[in-house]
Design an enzyme around this catalytic site. Structure first.
Site, short mmCIF file in Angstrom:
data_model
loop_
_atom_site.label_atom_id
_atom_site.label_comp_id
_atom_site.label_asym_id
_atom_site.label_seq_id
_atom_site.Cartn_x
_atom_site.Cartn_y
_atom_site.Cartn_z
N GLY A 1 0.84 -1.19 0.00
CA GLY A 1 0.00 0.00 0.00
C GLY A 1 0.88 1.24 0.00
N GLN B 1 3.15 9.96 1.24
CA GLN B 1 4.42 9.22 1.38
C GLN B 1 5.40 9.50 0.25
OE1 GLN B 1 2.31 5.29 2.23
NE2 GLN B 1 4.18 5.06 3.43
N CYS C 1 5.60 0.00 7.89
CA CYS C 1 5.30 1.17 7.06
C CYS C 1 6.49 1.45 6.16
CB CYS C 1 5.02 2.36 7.97
SG CYS C 1 4.68 3.87 7.04
N LEU C 2 6.24 1.70 4.88
CA LEU C 2 7.34 1.99 3.95
C LEU C 2 8.08 3.27 4.34
CD1 LEU C 2 5.66 1.10 0.53
CD2 LEU C 2 7.40 -0.21 1.74
N HIS D 1 -4.61 2.38 7.84
CA HIS D 1 -3.20 2.83 7.84
C HIS D 1 -3.02 3.96 6.81
CE1 HIS D 1 1.28 1.70 7.98
NE2 HIS D 1 1.21 2.51 6.93
N GLU D 2 -3.59 3.78 5.62
CA GLU D 2 -3.41 4.78 4.56
C GLU D 2 -4.22 6.04 4.84
OE1 GLU D 2 -0.97 4.10 2.93
OE2 GLU D 2 -0.91 1.92 2.79
N HIS E 1 -2.19 8.13 6.99
CA HIS E 1 -1.19 8.91 6.25
C HIS E 1 -1.81 10.18 5.67
CE1 HIS E 1 2.43 6.56 6.40
NE2 HIS E 1 1.89 5.48 5.89
ZN ZN Z 1 2.69 3.59 5.98
#
Ligand code: ZN
Length: 168
Positions: free
Chosen positions: A46, A51, A88-89, A130-131, A134
């Protein structure tokens, strides 16, 4: 194919609130394509626009059954609670237990500008929350506390080469 730089924890853009998408035009489609290239390259499951430094309400995900794109996503309702580890990226090498609703009703626009509403559960519900975090300037470290948070911050300050697989 364009791989964009994934902003990491400490970058202030991750703390800003994204704004509503008004037009699903050519430049938005290009952005989504670049986000997908970036997510698959990471690899992740995702990715939200903040991000990659774009403060627009968009996220994408792929839980193994194809690319999904959500524009102006909203959580309409949520039920039941479950705790699982998340990665998380934007915070590589860190996994923390995060409490989320098990089931969420979501509303968003698809790439055709059509409103879609449905109920997501388990991993999709988790990725969605989660998104949306963000998009609202929140990260998983804001969703954990006490020893779990201290441990994550400690690990963050150390060098680590653990793979990012399964992160979003
Ligand atoms: Zn994340």
């Amino acid at each position: 194919m364009a791989i964009l730089t994934i902003r990491e924890f400490g970058d202030l853009v991750l703390r800003e609130k994204a704004t509503q998408v008004e037009d699903i035009d050519k430049s938005l489609k290009k952005l989504v394509k670049n986000m997908a290239d970036t997510m698959y390259d990471a690899p992740g499951i995702g990715l939200a626009a903040p991000q990659i430094g774009v403060l627009k309400k968009i996220f994408i995900c792929d839980l193994g059954d194809g690319l999904q794109v959500y524009i102006n996503p909203e959580i309409v309702s949520a039920e039941d609670e479950t705790e699982e580890e998340e990665g998380c990226l934007s915070i590589p090498n860190i996994r923390v237990p995060v409490k989320r609703a098990k089931k969420v009703k979501i509303a968003a626009l698809n790439m055709d500008g059509k409103k879609v509403t449905f109920v997501a559960d388990d991993l999709l519900a988790r990725v969605f929350q989660h998104e949306v975090d963000h998009i609202n300037g929140l990260v998983i470290l804001d969703r954990t506390s006490g020893e779990n948070k201290r441990k994550a911050l400690r690990e963050l300050s150390e060098c680590s080469d653990k793979p990012a697989g399964g992160s979003y």
